[in-house]
Design a protein around this motif. Structure first.
Motif, PDB file in Angstrom:
ATOM      1  N   ALA A 177       0.923  -1.166   0.097  1.00 36.35           N
ATOM      2  CA  ALA A 177       0.038  -0.053  -0.072  1.00 36.35           C
ATOM      3  C   ALA A 177       1.027   1.349  -0.165  1.00 36.35           C
ATOM      4  O   ALA A 177       0.650   2.270  -0.761  1.00 36.35           O
ATOM      5  CB  ALA A 177      -0.830   0.042   1.322  1.00 36.35           C
ATOM      6  N   ARG A 178       1.774   1.286   0.986  1.00 42.95           N
ATOM      7  CA  ARG A 178       2.895   2.668   0.918  1.00 42.95           C
ATOM      8  C   ARG A 178       3.581   2.532  -0.411  1.00 42.95           C
ATOM      9  O   ARG A 178       3.863   3.713  -0.909  1.00 42.95           O
ATOM     10  CB  ARG A 178       3.625   2.261   2.173  1.00 42.95           C
ATOM     11  CG  ARG A 178       3.238   2.203   3.437  1.00 42.95           C
ATOM     12  CD  ARG A 178       2.102   3.204   3.771  1.00 42.95           C
ATOM     13  NE  ARG A 178       1.810   3.329   4.965  1.00 42.95           N
ATOM     14  CZ  ARG A 178       0.707   3.877   5.725  1.00 42.95           C
ATOM     15  NH1 ARG A 178      -0.250   4.364   4.653  1.00 42.95           N
ATOM     16  NH2 ARG A 178       0.226   3.888   6.931  1.00 42.95           N
ATOM     17  N   LYS A 179       3.790   1.335  -0.991  1.00 44.50           N
ATOM     18  CA  LYS A 179       4.434   1.473  -2.589  1.00 44.50           C
ATOM     19  C   LYS A 179       3.743   2.324  -3.317  1.00 44.50           C
ATOM     20  O   LYS A 179       4.156   3.101  -4.275  1.00 44.50           O
ATOM     21  CB  LYS A 179       5.228   0.282  -2.719  1.00 44.50           C
ATOM     22  CG  LYS A 179       5.937   0.077  -4.149  1.00 44.50           C
ATOM     23  CD  LYS A 179       6.452  -1.422  -4.383  1.00 44.50           C
ATOM     24  CE  LYS A 179       7.220  -1.272  -5.517  1.00 44.50           C
ATOM     25  NZ  LYS A 179       7.734  -2.730  -5.800  1.00 44.50           N
ATOM     26  N   LEU A 180       2.238   1.918  -3.461  1.00 46.42           N
ATOM     27  CA  LEU A 180       1.413   2.706  -4.151  1.00 46.42           C
ATOM     28  C   LEU A 180       1.108   4.107  -3.855  1.00 46.42           C
ATOM     29  O   LEU A 180       0.177   4.751  -4.818  1.00 46.42           O
ATOM     30  CB  LEU A 180       0.227   1.658  -4.392  1.00 46.42           C
ATOM     31  CG  LEU A 180      -0.021   0.450  -4.850  1.00 46.42           C
ATOM     32  CD1 LEU A 180      -1.086  -0.355  -4.739  1.00 46.42           C
ATOM     33  CD2 LEU A 180       0.455   0.501  -6.524  1.00 46.42           C
ATOM     34  N   GLY A 181       1.813   4.438  -2.869  1.00 43.34           N
ATOM     35  CA  GLY A 181       1.667   5.983  -2.528  1.00 43.34           C
ATOM     36  C   GLY A 181       0.357   5.914  -1.642  1.00 43.34           C
ATOM     37  O   GLY A 181      -0.285   7.272  -1.393  1.00 43.34           O
ATOM     38  N   MET A 182      -0.119   5.005  -1.009  1.00 47.41           N
ATOM     39  CA  MET A 182      -1.250   4.991  -0.082  1.00 47.41           C
ATOM     40  C   MET A 182      -1.004   5.588   1.179  1.00 47.41           C
ATOM     41  O   MET A 182      -0.410   4.815   1.846  1.00 47.41           O
ATOM     42  CB  MET A 182      -2.100   3.878  -0.206  1.00 47.41           C
ATOM     43  CG  MET A 182      -2.545   3.228  -1.536  1.00 47.41           C
ATOM     44  SD  MET A 182      -3.291   1.593  -1.523  1.00 47.41           S
ATOM     45  CE  MET A 182      -4.785   1.942  -0.410  1.00 47.41           C
ATOM     46  N   ASN A 183      -1.234   6.791   1.696  1.00 43.16           N
ATOM     47  CA  ASN A 183      -0.967   7.431   2.718  1.00 43.16           C
ATOM     48  C   ASN A 183      -1.956   7.401   3.912  1.00 43.16           C
ATOM     49  O   ASN A 183      -1.866   8.183   4.756  1.00 43.16           O
ATOM     50  CB  ASN A 183      -0.354   8.733   2.802  1.00 43.16           C
ATOM     51  CG  ASN A 183       1.118   8.707   2.045  1.00 43.16           C
ATOM     52  OD1 ASN A 183       1.915   7.959   1.916  1.00 43.16           O
ATOM     53  ND2 ASN A 183       1.180   9.633   0.992  1.00 43.16           N
ATOM     54  N   LEU A 184      -3.102   6.370   3.567  1.00 47.30           N
ATOM     55  CA  LEU A 184      -4.263   6.442   4.647  1.00 47.30           C
ATOM     56  C   LEU A 184      -3.664   5.859   5.930  1.00 47.30           C
ATOM     57  O   LEU A 184      -2.909   5.157   5.986  1.00 47.30           O
ATOM     58  CB  LEU A 184      -5.250   5.808   3.962  1.00 47.30           C
ATOM     59  CG  LEU A 184      -5.299   4.366   3.752  1.00 47.30           C
ATOM     60  CD1 LEU A 184      -6.708   3.643   2.970  1.00 47.30           C
ATOM     61  CD2 LEU A 184      -4.071   3.824   3.037  1.00 47.30           C
ATOM     62  N   GLN A 185      -4.751   5.922   6.819  1.00 43.85           N
ATOM     63  CA  GLN A 185      -4.585   5.383   8.118  1.00 43.85           C
ATOM     64  C   GLN A 185      -4.732   3.636   8.090  1.00 43.85           C
ATOM     65  O   GLN A 185      -5.982   3.482   7.477  1.00 43.85           O
ATOM     66  CB  GLN A 185      -5.316   5.700   9.212  1.00 43.85           C
ATOM     67  CG  GLN A 185      -5.483   5.139  10.531  1.00 43.85           C
ATOM     68  CD  GLN A 185      -4.124   5.295  11.347  1.00 43.85           C
ATOM     69  OE1 GLN A 185      -3.850   6.502  11.574  1.00 43.85           O
ATOM     70  NE2 GLN A 185      -3.629   4.047  11.595  1.00 43.85           N
ATOM     71  N   LEU A 186      -3.808   3.080   8.398  1.00 47.40           N
ATOM     72  CA  LEU A 186      -3.719   1.410   8.370  1.00 47.40           C
ATOM     73  C   LEU A 186      -4.488   1.093   9.931  1.00 47.40           C
ATOM     74  O   LEU A 186      -3.890   1.421  10.826  1.00 47.40           O
ATOM     75  CB  LEU A 186      -2.532   0.740   8.223  1.00 47.40           C
ATOM     76  CG  LEU A 186      -1.970   1.063   6.716  1.00 47.40           C
ATOM     77  CD1 LEU A 186      -0.634   0.163   6.712  1.00 47.40           C
ATOM     78  CD2 LEU A 186      -2.876   0.704   5.797  1.00 47.40           C
ATOM     79  N   PHE A 187      -5.280   0.082   9.648  1.00 52.19           N
ATOM     80  CA  PHE A 187      -6.122  -0.129  10.925  1.00 52.19           C
ATOM     81  C   PHE A 187      -6.577  -1.550  10.927  1.00 52.19           C
ATOM     82  O   PHE A 187      -6.702  -2.219   9.967  1.00 52.19           O
ATOM     83  CB  PHE A 187      -7.590   0.584  11.239  1.00 52.19           C
ATOM     84  CG  PHE A 187      -8.295   0.648  12.294  1.00 52.19           C
ATOM     85  CD1 PHE A 187      -7.752   0.199  13.383  1.00 52.19           C
ATOM     86  CD2 PHE A 187      -9.685   0.386  12.239  1.00 52.19           C
ATOM     87  CE1 PHE A 187      -8.446   0.092  14.355  1.00 52.19           C
ATOM     88  CE2 PHE A 187     -10.575   0.257  13.357  1.00 52.19           C
ATOM     89  CZ  PHE A 187      -9.671  -0.055  14.762  1.00 52.19           C
ATOM     90  N   GLY A 188      -6.648  -2.307  12.034  1.00 50.97           N
ATOM     91  CA  GLY A 188      -6.747  -3.726  12.099  1.00 50.97           C
ATOM     92  C   GLY A 188      -7.303  -4.460  13.152  1.00 50.97           C
ATOM     93  O   GLY A 188      -7.458  -3.658  14.289  1.00 50.97           O
ATOM     94  N   ALA A 189      -7.157  -5.527  13.460  1.00 52.33           N
ATOM     95  CA  ALA A 189      -7.906  -6.123  14.716  1.00 52.33           C
ATOM     96  C   ALA A 189      -6.452  -7.178  15.136  1.00 52.33           C
ATOM     97  O   ALA A 189      -5.254  -7.128  14.817  1.00 52.33           O
ATOM     98  CB  ALA A 189      -8.775  -6.986  14.415  1.00 52.33           C
ATOM     99  N   ASP A 190      -6.882  -8.269  16.205  1.00 47.11           N
ATOM    100  CA  ASP A 190      -5.885  -8.870  16.972  1.00 47.11           C
ATOM    101  C   ASP A 190      -4.927  -9.658  16.208  1.00 47.11           C
ATOM    102  O   ASP A 190      -4.056 -10.525  16.400  1.00 47.11           O
ATOM    103  CB  ASP A 190      -6.249  -9.435  18.185  1.00 47.11           C
ATOM    104  CG  ASP A 190      -7.721 -10.271  17.723  1.00 47.11           C
ATOM    105  OD1 ASP A 190      -7.852 -10.573  16.593  1.00 47.11           O
ATOM    106  OD2 ASP A 190      -8.447 -10.741  18.754  1.00 47.11           O
ATOM    107  N   GLY A 191      -5.736 -10.224  14.816  1.00 45.14           N
ATOM    108  CA  GLY A 191      -4.623 -11.007  14.139  1.00 45.14           C
ATOM    109  C   GLY A 191      -3.328 -10.340  13.507  1.00 45.14           C
ATOM    110  O   GLY A 191      -2.431 -11.190  13.011  1.00 45.14           O
ATOM    111  N   LEU A 192      -3.353  -9.260  13.571  1.00 46.74           N
ATOM    112  CA  LEU A 192      -2.027  -8.467  13.403  1.00 46.74           C
ATOM    113  C   LEU A 192      -1.059  -8.548  14.510  1.00 46.74           C
ATOM    114  O   LEU A 192       0.067  -7.948  14.170  1.00 46.74           O
ATOM    115  CB  LEU A 192      -2.230  -7.152  12.951  1.00 46.74           C
ATOM    116  CG  LEU A 192      -3.275  -7.056  11.615  1.00 46.74           C
ATOM    117  CD1 LEU A 192      -3.463  -5.703  11.214  1.00 46.74           C
ATOM    118  CD2 LEU A 192      -2.982  -7.907  10.432  1.00 46.74           C
TER     119      LEU A 192
END
Length: 317
Positions: A177-192
């Motif tokens: 995502a960062r390589k594509l230039g996506m600077n949005l907030q990354l959010f997830g759950a306990d699997g991460l």
């Protein structure tokens, strides 16, 4: 260790995060003479695969990591000491709306019991809170290239990307995502929640926020002593899963003590009675209580990645 004057034997098995292998492990466990309880499995799909086998053989199963909604339903032999995904997904959606100030959310999810279940609960609550779900993309556990999904997501211009899956894929998603230039907030759950997310994701996961069942920093003196001992023995830092697994073992041991018996049915009965603060289990991760299904009643926390480690997020619910 001894309980009731008898030594405890520990059998180890590796289901390799594969439901078919989990069923094989469950069958092998149940063939061991004198087996009274199983700590596991970790992945929801694996716990679900083992569940009917443990039920048929009247063996207590307690999972410290499986959050799929249906895990404990229909079997009095299955418990967990971690919350359900309907609770986690709902809390994540509230956090996205209230603390992240999200308006347009994209979701990328692992198409298994954990990923799809969490995704469904998150989306249901997010929509009720007025969030717009602008994209929903699936992937399989063996996916390495997420460019097609991320390109489709990028075109919808979300402000938050919710990752419903495990840490290996989460790290790859973040990097790509960062390589594509996506600077949005990354959010997830306990699997991460794994140091491997940080090891594999590097700088791409800095600032990522996730929900989790526990953080070692939130524990008291007993927890800090556990952390020091764990690190001294294993040479690695303990995480929430280490603490929850330790508590799962402690819950079984406590049930044996209360029952004054290692009979599986007596253990199951005493665990099913851990429903109030007085009868609950006080462990590393706090007070564990069960409802009528064997599901766990416990709080949820939020963490973020900073300087190569997970720390409590500045904002909690």
């Amino acid at each position: 260790r001894e309980i009731l004057g008898k030594k405890i034997a520990i059998y180890l098995g590796d289901d390799k995060a594969d439901p078919k292998e989990a069923a094989n492990v469950a069958q092998k466990f149940c063939s061991e003479p004198g087996l009274v309880a199983v700590i596991g499995h970790f992945n929801s799909s694996c716990s679900l695969a083992g569940k009917p086998i443990y039920q048929q053989n009247h063996i207590v199963q307690i999972s410290p990591g499986s959050t799929n909604d249906t895990l404990c339903e229909g079997s009095p032999w299955t418990f967990r000491n971690v919350y359900r995904d309907d609770f986690q997904g709902f809390q994540d959606a509230i956090y996205a709306q209230k603390q992240l100030k999200a308006k347009r959310v994209a979701v990328i999810f692992d198409n298994d019991d954990y990923g799809s279940g969490l995704k469904n609960n998150f989306i249901k609550k997010a929509k009720s809170k007025g969030l717009e779900i602008v994209a929903t993309e699936a992937f399989n556990r063996d996916t390495q290239d997420f460019t097609p999904q991320l390109t489709s997501i990028q075109a919808t211009n979300p402000d938050v990307l919710f990752i419903s899956g495990l840490y290996t894929q989460g790290a790859l998603i973040a990097r790509q995502a960062r390589k594509l230039g996506m600077n949005l907030q990354l959010f997830g759950a306990d699997g991460l929640l794994s140091q491997n997310l940080i090891n594999l994701g590097g700088s791409a996961v800095n600032g990522l926020i996730l929900s989790c069942p526990f953080l070692m920093e939130l524990g008291g003196d007993k927890t800090q002593m556990f952390a020091k001992t764990f690190k001294r023995i294993s040479k690695i830092e303990p995480d929430a899963w280490a603490a929850l697994s330790y508590d799962a073992v402690g819950i079984v041991f406590e049930a044996i003590k209360r029952a004054k018996s290692a009979d599986p049915d007596a253990i199951r009965q005493k665990m099913s009675e851990m429903t109030t603060p007085l009868k609950g289990y006080h462990g590393m991760t706090g007070l564990t209580l069960f409802d009528e299904n064997g599901d766990c009643l416990k709080p949820l926390h939020f963490a973020t990645v900073k300087d190569g480690k997970f720390i409590p997020a500045d904002k909690q619910l």
